[in-house]
Design a protein around this motif. Structure first.
Motif, PDB file in Angstrom:
ATOM      1  N   THR A 185     -23.012 -35.176 -12.939  1.00 48.69           N
ATOM      2  CA  THR A 185     -23.373 -36.020 -14.083  1.00 48.69           C
ATOM      3  C   THR A 185     -24.814 -35.778 -14.503  1.00 48.69           C
ATOM      4  O   THR A 185     -25.122 -35.688 -15.698  1.00 48.69           O
ATOM      5  N   ASN A 186     -25.707 -35.680 -13.513  1.00 48.34           N
ATOM      6  CA  ASN A 186     -27.100 -35.379 -13.832  1.00 48.34           C
ATOM      7  C   ASN A 186     -27.226 -34.017 -14.508  1.00 48.34           C
ATOM      8  O   ASN A 186     -28.014 -33.831 -15.444  1.00 48.34           O
ATOM      9  N   GLY A 187     -26.417 -33.074 -14.053  1.00 48.34           N
ATOM     10  CA  GLY A 187     -26.487 -31.730 -14.609  1.00 48.34           C
ATOM     11  C   GLY A 187     -26.024 -31.643 -16.048  1.00 48.34           C
ATOM     12  O   GLY A 187     -26.464 -30.767 -16.802  1.00 48.34           O
ATOM     13  N   THR A 188     -25.155 -32.543 -16.460  1.00 48.30           N
ATOM     14  CA  THR A 188     -24.639 -32.532 -17.831  1.00 48.30           C
ATOM     15  C   THR A 188     -25.339 -33.553 -18.715  1.00 48.30           C
ATOM     16  O   THR A 188     -24.922 -33.790 -19.859  1.00 48.30           O
ATOM     17  N   GLY A 189     -26.390 -34.179 -18.185  1.00 50.58           N
ATOM     18  CA  GLY A 189     -27.147 -35.135 -18.981  1.00 50.58           C
ATOM     19  C   GLY A 189     -26.506 -36.490 -19.117  1.00 50.58           C
ATOM     20  O   GLY A 189     -26.880 -37.273 -19.997  1.00 50.58           O
ATOM     21  N   GLY A 190     -25.549 -36.815 -18.269  1.00 48.97           N
ATOM     22  CA  GLY A 190     -24.876 -38.112 -18.341  1.00 48.97           C
ATOM     23  C   GLY A 190     -25.641 -39.209 -17.629  1.00 48.97           C
ATOM     24  O   GLY A 190     -26.704 -38.980 -17.037  1.00 48.97           O
ATOM     25  N   ASN A 191     -25.105 -40.412 -17.670  1.00 49.32           N
ATOM     26  CA  ASN A 191     -25.711 -41.575 -17.018  1.00 49.32           C
ATOM     27  C   ASN A 191     -24.956 -41.869 -15.713  1.00 49.32           C
ATOM     28  O   ASN A 191     -23.817 -42.335 -15.758  1.00 49.32           O
ATOM     29  N   PRO A 192     -25.582 -41.638 -14.555  1.00 54.97           N
ATOM     30  CA  PRO A 192     -24.880 -41.819 -13.275  1.00 54.97           C
ATOM     31  C   PRO A 192     -25.017 -43.221 -12.687  1.00 54.97           C
ATOM     32  O   PRO A 192     -24.772 -43.420 -11.495  1.00 54.97           O
ATOM     33  N   ALA A 193     -25.428 -44.212 -13.492  1.00 55.37           N
ATOM     34  CA  ALA A 193     -25.734 -45.544 -12.957  1.00 55.37           C
ATOM     35  C   ALA A 193     -24.566 -46.135 -12.175  1.00 55.37           C
ATOM     36  O   ALA A 193     -24.732 -46.647 -11.063  1.00 55.37           O
ATOM     37  N   LEU A 195     -22.034 -44.640 -10.823  1.00 55.96           N
ATOM     38  CA  LEU A 195     -21.789 -43.845  -9.617  1.00 55.96           C
ATOM     39  C   LEU A 195     -22.805 -44.186  -8.525  1.00 55.96           C
ATOM     40  O   LEU A 195     -22.455 -44.263  -7.343  1.00 55.96           O
ATOM     41  N   MET A 196     -24.046 -44.420  -8.929  1.00 57.73           N
ATOM     42  CA  MET A 196     -25.080 -44.768  -7.951  1.00 57.73           C
ATOM     43  C   MET A 196     -24.824 -46.144  -7.353  1.00 57.73           C
ATOM     44  O   MET A 196     -25.063 -46.370  -6.155  1.00 57.73           O
ATOM     45  N   ASP A 197     -24.313 -47.076  -8.174  1.00 62.20           N
ATOM     46  CA  ASP A 197     -23.919 -48.382  -7.639  1.00 62.20           C
ATOM     47  C   ASP A 197     -22.797 -48.225  -6.629  1.00 62.20           C
ATOM     48  O   ASP A 197     -22.804 -48.853  -5.554  1.00 62.20           O
ATOM     49  N   THR A 198     -21.821 -47.390  -6.978  1.00 61.43           N
ATOM     50  CA  THR A 198     -20.695 -47.151  -6.063  1.00 61.43           C
ATOM     51  C   THR A 198     -21.188 -46.570  -4.749  1.00 61.43           C
ATOM     52  O   THR A 198     -20.760 -46.995  -3.665  1.00 61.43           O
ATOM     53  N   ARG A 199     -22.100 -45.620  -4.834  1.00 62.19           N
ATOM     54  CA  ARG A 199     -22.629 -45.005  -3.610  1.00 62.19           C
ATOM     55  C   ARG A 199     -23.397 -46.016  -2.765  1.00 62.19           C
ATOM     56  O   ARG A 199     -23.266 -46.047  -1.539  1.00 62.19           O
ATOM     57  N   ASP A 200     -24.201 -46.852  -3.415  1.00 67.21           N
ATOM     58  CA  ASP A 200     -24.938 -47.880  -2.664  1.00 67.21           C
ATOM     59  C   ASP A 200     -23.987 -48.825  -1.942  1.00 67.21           C
ATOM     60  O   ASP A 200     -24.229 -49.224  -0.799  1.00 67.21           O
ATOM     61  N   ASN A 201     -22.895 -49.186  -2.616  1.00 63.88           N
ATOM     62  CA  ASN A 201     -21.912 -50.075  -1.987  1.00 63.88           C
ATOM     63  C   ASN A 201     -21.253 -49.395  -0.796  1.00 63.88           C
ATOM     64  O   ASN A 201     -20.999 -50.033   0.241  1.00 63.88           O
ATOM     65  N   LEU A 202     -20.947 -48.103  -0.922  1.00 63.58           N
ATOM     66  CA  LEU A 202     -20.338 -47.358   0.183  1.00 63.58           C
ATOM     67  C   LEU A 202     -21.290 -47.253   1.371  1.00 63.58           C
ATOM     68  O   LEU A 202     -20.888 -47.439   2.527  1.00 63.58           O
ATOM     69  N   ILE A 203     -22.548 -46.968   1.082  1.00 58.57           N
ATOM     70  CA  ILE A 203     -23.537 -46.883   2.167  1.00 58.57           C
ATOM     71  C   ILE A 203     -23.715 -48.260   2.807  1.00 58.57           C
ATOM     72  O   ILE A 203     -23.868 -48.382   4.030  1.00 58.57           O
ATOM     73  N   GLY A 204     -23.670 -49.310   1.983  1.00 58.43           N
ATOM     74  CA  GLY A 204     -23.753 -50.660   2.525  1.00 58.43           C
ATOM     75  C   GLY A 204     -22.602 -50.957   3.476  1.00 58.43           C
ATOM     76  O   GLY A 204     -22.796 -51.558   4.542  1.00 58.43           O
ATOM     77  N   SER A 205     -21.397 -50.534   3.106  1.00 57.55           N
ATOM     78  CA  SER A 205     -20.242 -50.728   3.991  1.00 57.55           C
ATOM     79  C   SER A 205     -20.389 -49.912   5.268  1.00 57.55           C
ATOM     80  O   SER A 205     -20.033 -50.373   6.359  1.00 57.55           O
ATOM     81  N   LEU A 206     -20.930 -48.704   5.142  1.00 61.31           N
ATOM     82  CA  LEU A 206     -21.142 -47.856   6.326  1.00 61.31           C
ATOM     83  C   LEU A 206     -22.182 -48.476   7.253  1.00 61.31           C
ATOM     84  O   LEU A 206     -22.045 -48.405   8.487  1.00 61.31           O
TER      85      LEU A 206
END
Length: 457
Positions: A185-193, A195-206
């Protein structure tokens, strides 16, 4: 006309800001959502035009409002809180088990020695002798039942560990996949917000399963590792946790991290639920099982040795009362096929003599070596086990209350920065809507001016 172009840029910029605000409002109840802001910048005027005020405004980016330090604090405190919760739950279960009447060895010991004392009034009495055998069998069953319950908890802890490992491996694979998507997403100029929330939630669960630390990478991915440094996720690649069974006990295990072609051993202090399960098994459950085995072995050996020194009602040498498997005394403790008249309560063969019976009664106060508790009587050993468990259970509860409060504070601090405020977004809606309408008014004014110019011809 520059007037129209400037107004159009303002309309477009404020429309984007309204879209961002609408997205925030729509996710006001979404767990882990981080609010966003449209970042605006003025467009400069012509390079060689000193009278140009500028060319309007543009949205340069959409900012994800977050503080990585506060997010990391929620992860670390979550790991500590889940460690404490798991440990407290296990200790509470053990405390209830040891405190239950049906599992009380002290009650069984008291009943056995009471039957021995009753027999001193008439050592040759068959009913009184049978009562001794009956109480001995009841005490053996208490050892069996308590040991089976501890074994079941040991097995349940093993199954909880396997479930936690499976969950952790799934989370790590998902984090690696989201890392890939964020980089793309970063490479194509998109907004990864999102996805970053999803990743934070996954790391929180881990982090609930084990203590982790993260390192942000230049491409937008996150490196995740154990607090002790073993890698878990590197970019789009994820490791896996494996449990290597202990050679002496299949329900104990050493955890390893497999990453690519490499394997990393972990120590037991990995935090989170996995750390609590390991510590409970090694530091509490196994020592108590060993102590019960010592108690069962000494009970049987002391009684059998004393009985062998006496004579029964038939004048024969005493037979053993208890039997057990040396590999697992408490679980296998039982009584022999001894009959009431074969109890060697006499020291000289006289049916009314109770010298050996007195020696049996003296076992109640005889110190024996019990693992983890030193040299003390059987009753005192079990009392010490109950007392130590109660102390650890209270400490575990107090620790959980403190660690859970710290986690709630960390979450509140994160939400204070990143969570959506309905009042703030309502104000933003009014601000951006008014700005949008004002720019429309500028365009309307520009059209009127243009029409006035045309009417001059």
């Amino acid at each position: 006309m520059n007037l129209v172009n400037i107004a159009l840029s303002g309309m477009n910029a404020n429309r984007v800001a309204l879209d961002v605000t609408a997205q925030n409002v729509a996710n006001i109840n979404t767990p882990g959502y981080s609010r966003q802001q449209a970042m605006m910048a003025s467009i400069a005027g012509g390079k060689y035009n000193a009278t140009s005020p500028g060319m309007g405004v543009e949205v340069t980016s959409i900012r994800r409002v977050t503080d990585q330090y506060l997010v990391s604090q929620t992860w670390s405190t979550s790991s500590a809180a889940n460690y404490s919760a798991s440990y407290m739950s296990s200790m509470s279960q053990l405390e209830n088990m040891l405190g239950a009447d049906g599992f009380s060895l002290n009650q069984g010991l008291d009943s056995l020695f009471a039957s021995l004392n009753d027999a001193t009034s008439k050592p040759e009495s068959t009913p009184l002798r049978q009562q001794i055998i009956n109480e001995s069998e009841a005490l053996a069953r208490r050892f069996n039942t308590l040991t089976e319950s501890l074994h079941n908890q040991h097995k349940d802890t093993h199954e909880q560990r396997n479930a936690a490992i499976s969950h952790a491996n799934s989370l790590m694979a998902n984090i690696a996949e989201v890392n890939k998507q964020i980089v793309e997403t970063n490479g194509t100029g998109g907004n990864p917000a999102q996805l970053m929330d999803t990743r934070d939630n996954l790391i929180g669960s881990l982090s609930e399963v084990m203590a982790v630390k993260t390192t942000n990478q230049p491409d937008g991915s996150v490196q995740v590792s154990l607090a002790s440094g073993q890698p878990l996720v590197l970019g789009g690649d994820a490791g896996s946790i494996t449990a290597i069974p202990d050679a002496s006990d299949p329900y104990l295990a050493q955890l390893h991290i497999e990453f690519g072609q490499q394997t990393f051993a972990t120590n037991g202090d990995i935090g989170g639920k996995l750390g609590a399960l390991h510590e409970y098994q090694v530091d509490v459950l196994k020592p108590n099982q060993d102590a019960l085995n010592d108690m069962a072995m000494h009970l049987a050996d002391e009684f059998n040795a004393t009985l062998s020194a006496g004579l029964d009602l038939n004048g024969n040498a005493g037979k053993p009362l208890f039997t057990y498997d040396p590999a697992n005394p408490a679980a296998s403790l039982s009584i022999s096929d001894i009959k009431a008249d074969e109890l060697a309560l006499s020291g000289d063969g006289n049916p009314g003599n109770s010298d050996n019976l007195t020696d049996l009664i003296a076992i109640s106060n005889k110190p024996v070596a019990v693992s983890g508790f030193g040299s003390l009587s059987l009753n005192d050993a079990f009392t010490a086990m109950i007392g130590e468990t109660a102390i650890k259970a209270r400490q575990a509860e107090s620790d959980y209350q403190a660690k859970n409060a710290m986690n709630e504070q960390a979450v509140a601090a994160r939400d204070n920065v990143s969570a959506v405020s309905s009042d703030e977004e309502a104000a933003n809606l009014m601000t951006f809507a008014n700005a949008h309408n004002a720019n429309m008014k500028v365009i309307s004014t520009a059209n009127q001016l243009f029409d006035s110019v045309l009417q001059l011809f």
